[in-house]
Design a protein around this motif. Sequence first.
Motif, PDB file in Angstrom:
ATOM      1  N   UNK A  56       0.827  -1.208   0.000  1.00  0.00           N
ATOM      2  CA  UNK A  56       0.000   0.000   0.000  1.00  0.00           C
ATOM      3  C   UNK A  56       0.861   1.259   0.000  1.00  0.00           C
ATOM      4  N   UNK A  57       1.969   1.212   0.711  1.00  0.00           N
ATOM      5  CA  UNK A  57       2.875   2.369   0.754  1.00  0.00           C
ATOM      6  C   UNK A  57       3.538   2.578  -0.609  1.00  0.00           C
ATOM      7  N   UNK A  58       3.986   1.497  -1.259  1.00  0.00           N
ATOM      8  CA  UNK A  58       4.608   1.607  -2.591  1.00  0.00           C
ATOM      9  C   UNK A  58       3.637   2.206  -3.608  1.00  0.00           C
ATOM     10  N   UNK A  59       2.352   1.917  -3.439  1.00  0.00           N
ATOM     11  CA  UNK A  59       1.339   2.450  -4.352  1.00  0.00           C
ATOM     12  C   UNK A  59       0.995   3.908  -4.037  1.00  0.00           C
ATOM     13  N   UNK A  60       1.570   4.440  -2.970  1.00  0.00           N
ATOM     14  CA  UNK A  60       1.334   5.832  -2.604  1.00  0.00           C
ATOM     15  C   UNK A  60       0.101   6.054  -1.755  1.00  0.00           C
ATOM     16  N   UNK A  61      -0.581   4.973  -1.386  1.00  0.00           N
ATOM     17  CA  UNK A  61      -1.828   5.105  -0.632  1.00  0.00           C
ATOM     18  C   UNK A  61      -1.613   5.348   0.858  1.00  0.00           C
ATOM     19  N   UNK A  62      -0.435   4.998   1.362  1.00  0.00           N
ATOM     20  CA  UNK A  62      -0.127   5.195   2.776  1.00  0.00           C
ATOM     21  C   UNK A  62       1.121   6.043   2.929  1.00  0.00           C
ATOM     22  N   UNK A  63       1.191   6.722   4.057  1.00  0.00           N
ATOM     23  CA  UNK A  63       2.394   7.432   4.466  1.00  0.00           C
ATOM     24  C   UNK A  63       2.761   6.923   5.854  1.00  0.00           C
ATOM     25  N   UNK A  64       3.996   7.089   6.239  1.00  0.00           N
ATOM     26  CA  UNK A  64       4.424   6.610   7.548  1.00  0.00           C
ATOM     27  C   UNK A  64       5.064   7.735   8.336  1.00  0.00           C
ATOM     28  N   UNK A  65       5.032   7.567   9.663  1.00  0.00           N
ATOM     29  CA  UNK A  65       5.811   8.426  10.548  1.00  0.00           C
ATOM     30  C   UNK A  65       6.182   7.602  11.773  1.00  0.00           C
ATOM     31  N   UNK A  66       7.302   7.964  12.348  1.00  0.00           N
ATOM     32  CA  UNK A  66       7.844   7.213  13.473  1.00  0.00           C
ATOM     33  C   UNK A  66       7.547   7.955  14.773  1.00  0.00           C
ATOM     34  N   UNK A  67       7.185   7.184  15.786  1.00  0.00           N
ATOM     35  CA  UNK A  67       7.024   7.710  17.137  1.00  0.00           C
ATOM     36  C   UNK A  67       7.801   6.763  18.048  1.00  0.00           C
ATOM     37  N   UNK A  68       9.022   7.152  18.378  1.00  0.00           N
ATOM     38  CA  UNK A  68       9.883   6.253  19.144  1.00  0.00           C
ATOM     39  C   UNK A  68      10.232   5.040  18.310  1.00  0.00           C
ATOM     40  N   UNK A  69       9.909   3.875  18.843  1.00  0.00           N
ATOM     41  CA  UNK A  69      10.227   2.627  18.132  1.00  0.00           C
ATOM     42  C   UNK A  69       9.097   2.178  17.207  1.00  0.00           C
ATOM     43  N   UNK A  70       7.953   2.823  17.321  1.00  0.00           N
ATOM     44  CA  UNK A  70       6.797   2.396  16.525  1.00  0.00           C
ATOM     45  C   UNK A  70       6.691   3.188  15.225  1.00  0.00           C
ATOM     46  N   UNK A  71       6.299   2.485  14.178  1.00  0.00           N
ATOM     47  CA  UNK A  71       6.020   3.122  12.898  1.00  0.00           C
ATOM     48  C   UNK A  71       4.508   3.178  12.731  1.00  0.00           C
ATOM     49  N   UNK A  72       4.007   4.378  12.515  1.00  0.00           N
ATOM     50  CA  UNK A  72       2.581   4.583  12.293  1.00  0.00           C
ATOM     51  C   UNK A  72       2.315   4.661  10.799  1.00  0.00           C
ATOM     52  N   UNK A  73       1.221   4.057  10.377  1.00  0.00           N
ATOM     53  CA  UNK A  73       0.784   4.097   8.992  1.00  0.00           C
ATOM     54  C   UNK A  73      -0.520   4.868   8.935  1.00  0.00           C
ATOM     55  N   UNK A  74      -0.616   5.761   7.975  1.00  0.00           N
ATOM     56  CA  UNK A  74      -1.825   6.553   7.791  1.00  0.00           C
ATOM     57  C   UNK A  74      -2.117   6.671   6.299  1.00  0.00           C
ATOM     58  N   UNK A  75      -3.366   6.874   5.988  1.00  0.00           N
ATOM     59  CA  UNK A  75      -3.779   7.034   4.598  1.00  0.00           C
ATOM     60  C   UNK A  75      -3.248   8.364   4.066  1.00  0.00           C
ATOM     61  N   UNK A  76      -2.786   8.347   2.848  1.00  0.00           N
ATOM     62  CA  UNK A  76      -2.455   9.578   2.153  1.00  0.00           C
ATOM     63  C   UNK A  76      -3.757  10.071   1.530  1.00  0.00           C
ATOM     64  N   UNK A  77      -4.427  10.972   2.254  1.00  0.00           N
ATOM     65  CA  UNK A  77      -5.738  11.432   1.797  1.00  0.00           C
ATOM     66  C   UNK A  77      -5.659  12.164   0.466  1.00  0.00           C
ATOM     67  N   UNK A  78      -4.545  12.827   0.184  1.00  0.00           N
ATOM     68  CA  UNK A  78      -4.397  13.511  -1.102  1.00  0.00           C
ATOM     69  C   UNK A  78      -4.417  12.501  -2.250  1.00  0.00           C
ATOM     70  N   UNK A  79      -3.711  11.376  -2.079  1.00  0.00           N
ATOM     71  CA  UNK A  79      -3.691  10.343  -3.118  1.00  0.00           C
ATOM     72  C   UNK A  79      -5.056   9.681  -3.227  1.00  0.00           C
ATOM     73  N   UNK A  80      -5.699   9.418  -2.092  1.00  0.00           N
ATOM     74  CA  UNK A  80      -7.035   8.827  -2.117  1.00  0.00           C
ATOM     75  C   UNK A  80      -7.997   9.742  -2.872  1.00  0.00           C
TER      76      UNK A  80
END
Length: 114
Positions: A56-80
């Motif tokens: 999903x990330x390779x397709x541009x549908x998700x973006x990620x951000x790091x909070x400490x050791x965890x990686x958060x995944x969120x929808x790229x609303x602009x791409x959607x």
Amino acid sequence: MDDDLAISALAALAQKDRLATFRLLVSAGEQGLPSGQIAERLNIQPTRMSFHLSALERAGLLRTHRDGRRIFYAVSYAVMKDLLEFLTKDCCSGHPEICCDLGPQHTETMATRL
């Protein structure tokens, strides 16, 4: 959005676990969710979840951000939004009022058609 980007996004969504992941993250909002929580909520093994999130990330549908050791995944609303606009750009032979409200109360569902 061009044809190749739309095909990539649609191909990424054309799998049950990835579609469920995308829908979960749409409802999670801009902050998104950590991968472990996504896997837990969807009852998917973490290694399999990582594979789906990467697609999903390779397709541009998700973006990620790091909070400490965890990686958060969120929808790229602009791409959607771009994908939805691409799919409905030439809607209804110049009568956009037919599909301007894509909410479930105004559309025939696929389940009723099958």
